[in-house]
Write an enzyme that holds these catalytic residues in place. Sequence first.
Site, short mmCIF file in Angstrom:
data_model
loop_
_atom_site.label_atom_id
_atom_site.label_comp_id
_atom_site.label_asym_id
_atom_site.label_seq_id
_atom_site.Cartn_x
_atom_site.Cartn_y
_atom_site.Cartn_z
N GLN B 223 5.51 5.27 -6.00
CA GLN B 223 5.10 4.07 -5.00
C GLN B 223 5.76 2.93 -5.64
O GLN B 223 5.69 1.93 -5.02
CB GLN B 223 3.94 4.14 -5.01
CG GLN B 223 3.10 5.32 -4.26
CD GLN B 223 1.64 5.36 -4.21
OE1 GLN B 223 0.91 6.21 -4.41
NE2 GLN B 223 0.90 4.19 -3.87
N ARG B 373 -6.21 5.20 -1.46
CA ARG B 373 -6.06 4.34 -0.30
C ARG B 373 -7.08 2.92 -0.31
O ARG B 373 -7.87 3.06 0.44
CB ARG B 373 -6.42 4.95 1.05
CG ARG B 373 -5.74 4.43 2.14
CD ARG B 373 -5.68 5.29 3.49
NE ARG B 373 -5.00 4.88 4.51
CZ ARG B 373 -4.63 5.57 5.41
NH1 ARG B 373 -4.41 6.81 5.42
NH2 ARG B 373 -3.74 4.74 6.37
N CYS B 374 -7.07 2.50 -1.68
CA CYS B 374 -8.23 1.37 -1.88
C CYS B 374 -7.52 0.40 -2.89
O CYS B 374 -6.90 0.88 -3.52
CB CYS B 374 -9.54 2.03 -2.36
SG CYS B 374 -10.20 1.03 -3.55
N GLU B 743 -5.97 0.15 3.91
CA GLU B 743 -6.90 0.47 3.33
C GLU B 743 -8.35 0.13 3.59
O GLU B 743 -9.12 0.78 3.61
CB GLU B 743 -6.76 0.05 1.59
CG GLU B 743 -5.49 0.51 1.22
CD GLU B 743 -4.89 0.06 -0.10
OE1 GLU B 743 -4.32 1.02 -0.86
OE2 GLU B 743 -5.51 -1.07 -0.59
#
Lengths: 168, 794
Positions: B223, B373-374, B743
């Site tokens: 990423q 996802r945060c 998110e």
Amino acid sequence: MEKEITLKINGEEYTQKVEPRTLLIHFIRENASLTGSHIGCDTSSCGACTILIDGKSAKSCTILAIQAQGKEITTVEGLATTEGVHPIQEGFKENHGLHCGFCTPGMMLRAVELLEKNPDPTEEEIRWGISGNLCRCTGYNNIVKAIKYAGAKIRGAELPSTEPVFVE
Amino acid sequence: MIQCKTSKEIGGMGHSMKRKEDDRFVHGKGNYVDDVKLPGMLYMDIVRSPYAYAKIKNIDSSEALKIPGVLAVVTGKDLEQYNLHWMPTLMSDTQMVLPVDTVMYQSQEVAAIIATEKYIARDAREAVRVEYEVMKPVVNPFKANDEDAPVLRTDKEDQKDNHIWHWEVGQKEETEKIFNDAEVVVKEQMHIPRIHVSSIETCGCVADYDKVDNHLTMYMTTQAPHAIRTVIALVAGHVGLTEEKVRVISPDIGGGFGGKVPVYPGYVIAIAASFLIGKPVKWIEDRSENLQADSFARDYHITAEMAGTKDGKILATRMKVLADHGYTDASANPSKFPTGMFSIGTGSYDYSHAFMEADAVYTNKPPGGVAYRCSFRVTEAVHAIERITDRYALEIGKDPAELRFQNFIKKDQFPYQSPTGWEYDSGDYEAGLKLALKTVEYDKLREKQAQMRKEGKLMGIGLSTFTEIVGAGPSKDFDILGIKMFDSAEIRVHPTGKAIARFGTKSQGQGHETTYAQIIAEELGIPAKDIQIEEGDTDTAPYGLGTYASRSTPTAGAAAAIAARKLRDKARKLAAHLLEVSEDDLEWEPGKFSVKGAPEKSKTIQELVFAAYTNHPQGMEAGFEATHYYDPPNLTFPSGAYICVVEIDPETFEIDVKRFVAIDDAGNIINPMVAQGQVHGGLTQGIAPAMYEELIYDDDGNILNGTLMDYLVPTAVESPNWETGHTVTPSPHHPIGAKGIGESPTVGAPPAIANAIVDALKPYGITHLDIPITPAKIFEALKEKGVLDKPIVG
């Protein structure tokens, strides 16, 4: 101890020498170089490798390549024809039925069989119908929408709106 | 309804443009790392430890090496010769690449096989014999610092126990005083379980070292490709892999969610193997390896307390965290933030005092601490504040919606200084909750609930009104390994008016190829369909810190807008030159400049771009390109109001999510369809830890659910039909007023679900249940309360 086998994938014949233990997904990806089918797990749980064998969806990680001899295999690469994309491909694109795209080929092929059997499934039938395929990105709402859209297209019915619906 | 400034043809912000990247994905033409095939490529497989804590007595590779096609079995001792057997973590800790003498968690890498074929490598893996001396592991973080607990990190000279760090923020004494004097104090102990991102694509790479050119091309599921390039150069510069000799290519990524931020040992071993053998080496992990060894998320044990008045005014909160980091602190946080953004845990409420502290410990579990996802531990904070707020409402007998309205930070209080030091940029929390309540017809729903309770039915309504903190981040506070957390965009417009733009971020499914094009279309009036977006190749893209923590729109999205504005300024100069007027006499509308009062005299952006290559004025630089590195002045603070309605079967305790309404406020929205898609997906990753997912370890450190057979990723059946909407409160400091959306739902959904379930069980005296809340947990809790002596069904 390799064995020569011939598999028919998307109408084309692939003759290769493989070990009998070669998984069908590995034959498709490595020997036939059709990398649209993916591998997402090692327990037949995720469905990223789903293909069609004689029109029936199957997880190609759970079948040996030699078992698929003499059968018609369809992968995502075989969905579109010279006449254009398959309704399920159109459905996924128009309804934002994919994010990362990794589960998409398997999900679409599973849906093709589902719609073949019943081109007008209810939401619940769709959700149960794709419950062998995991998606981590989309939350499934738009996959359901994509499959409904493709069903309508296959039936020749009026196409549902592809605009997102919000509570207001 | 979102208003668009541009036509559908241009497709700027607010248009639900269909995604440009989708054609290749629906045709099976995505190019993921496992699709990369190079001539002479070798395959790597990894021998892993069956034990959580053991000494390696011996590694016998002889049988493995006899298998035709096996080239090497790499061990920690081999890598030690090059000082490549360890690597730094993002939190300045250290991590083994391969162990020299001790394994620290189950499924840790022990040795690597390099072979000519995948199947041969797997055969060899089974043929490597490793002799272990098993030791009693530290599994329970609460016992990590007991006197009889072994000190795990004997490799760290100063480490005398298993404590890693202590962190605190807020007003300790004043908060304590408020708690001592308060009319009402509530307290709950919560565990935010250890979970796994489990993106459907696992991690992997193809390391391709060219001995002749001394050049490494690293195809890798990352990423943050640029940061990886720098890390490779820092770790392997001493063997010649300096930064100009390293190219990281992050191809299409099959989901990231934070799990593809860290550097895993497999990547380093693959590089080392390619470097030593001089051939490309592919490593693709199995799902089970991914679940068992790659970075976990969460695993915070939180004691949350709230002090308030009897009539519902929140006065202060206190939170104490025990963080189980596993064998090393390999959290993916900005360097100065050991608990990430946990200090956002005062939530959406206006009160003056808070105190938060955290201690981290080592245990014999895999390292990690990634997002799922945060944005850096926001989920843990939001869960704690939203659960304890509900607990407080329960205690004083006040409706949880009413209590929230009473305590919300009001619209006119922004920018708002939080007691833990953040400046919330903007928000309208009342508007969001009002819309959510209206959608579910809240009052009627409560009446229905009262009726159902009379009939002995278990129905619950849960709220979550959360504030996120994303878009890291301003360079004064935010860096990773010293590199500031800016991000970048470079736009090149070709003579014919079509463009390519490159970014330092990397989409993993978020739709950047569409949304970035829309931002540039908004600013320049060039149709989004004419703008190609590229990311993920460090040789061509400008430097950036990558995509995670909902930072792409807040940072690189801003960079795109500003770079495009630089080009619009140039276009204005060109228009003034061509139309022979002063710049001040020109008016901009998307796609063209025209002369004020004489709209027939105009030049389109395409004509102006063409002129930049064919007819530029003397003294002006030719061409039409701009780059911007955006250093955000503040973070952005998206918010949401979520309502969950559940019914619980009174005999099986199966939980049925009847409705879930999510109202998000992410500021201005680039593409409503894509934003909604992000919300849907995030919600399913919210229900996942709330009801299904947890990595479970036994007392010996064995993982009990390390495959997708028993680690329950929700299917379409578990995932309800999400109902979503939005309010729009633009970020005042962001160039396009956007805040980030990917998110929020994962952060905001779990407490809404937990609050709904606890609300359903309210008549039976239950005040809290730890997530994941399963039928078995409900059964146990009710049994403990003694209410199962007779059937619940009325």
